[in-house]
Every structure is written in structure tokens, then in C-alpha cells.
Design a protein around this motif. Structure first.
Motif: not given
Length: 143
Positions: A4-5, A7-12
Motif C-alpha cells: 500500500d505504501y 502504491e501511494i508513493k507511485k501515485r504521488r
């Protein structure tokens, strides 16, 4: 949890890249708009009239020609700014070093240019040197 971390970093990261791209695109659009606006007001900044005052021995036509040649001679004619604005622009004349003209024209004691941007005119107040002595090398060349 770790995925999850990531994935969030990739989105950012993707979001930051998009923001940078659109910011750069916006800056380029503003730059092009500014160039077109400056080109549009170029005619407004062109010199309409040059007046010479306080001259008695040197003709106004000769002084205007000398000042025009000086202002145009100090420009880099291959520069982007010169191609954009042209040589008869008040801004070029405003930033000219008028003391260099006095070094070539020895009959002048001082030059004080005044710019009227609204009327697009330049008033050049000239103070001529006083005659202290007269020396003639020949009949035509008197100093």
C-alpha cells in the motif's frame, strides 16, 4: 501494508510528474503570450519625434543623425531582442550611454536626454562648448 505504501508513493510520483509537466507547459504558454504582447506594443514604443534644444552652432539635423547612428550602432543587430523590437525603440535609446557620444563629438559639453513615453518623443538638451580660441589648419578646418 508495504505494498500500500509503495502504491501511494507511485501515485504521488505520477502526480508530481503531471504537475511539473503542466507547470512547464503553462510557463511556455505565458512566455509565448508575453512575446506576442511585446510585439504588439512594439509600435507604441517606436520613436515618433526627436527634438534638440539649446544648440546654436551645430545643426539639429546633424545632431539627430549623429545620435541615431550612435544608438543604432550600439545594438546587436543579430540578437533576438533587436529582431523583436527593431532599432527605433524608446527602450534602446533610454539605456544608451550618452557619454560615448560626447567622446566623439568634441563640440558638445553635455547631453541630457528626456524621454516622454506617452508622446513617443525624445527631447535632447545639448550644451555646446564655449569658444576659447580659434585655430585654423586651412580655410575650411577651423577649431
Amino acid at each position: 501494508m508495504n505494498t500500500d505504501y509503495l502504491e501511494i508513493k507511485k501515485r504521488r510520483s505520477i502526480l508530481r510528474k503531471k504537475i511539473r509537466f503542466y507547470a512547464l507547459l503553462g510557463l511556455c504558454a505565458l512566455l509565448l503570450l508575453a512575446i506576442f504582447l511585446f510585439r504588439g506594443i512594439n509600435d507604441y514604443l517606436d520613436i515618433q519625434e526627436i527634438n534638440i534644444s539649446n544648440n546654436s552652432r551645430i545643426s539639429s539635423v546633424l545632431l539627430i543623425e549623429k545620435f541615431s547612428n550612435f544608438a543604432l550602432g550600439n545594438l546587436n543587430k543579430s540578437s533576438f531582442v533587436f529582431r523583436l523590437f527593431g532599432g527605433k525603440n524608446l527602450i534602446y535609446w533610454y539605456f544608451s550611454d550618452w557619454n560615448k557620444v560626447m567622446s566623439t563629438e568634441h563640440r558638445l559639453a553635455s547631453i541630457l536626454p528626456e524621454y516622454d513615453f506617452l508622446k513617443r518623443t525624445i527631447l535632447i538638451k545639448v550644451e555646446e562648448r564655449n569658444e576659447e580660441a580659434l585655430w585654423c589648419g586651412s580655410e575650411e578646418n577651423c577649431f
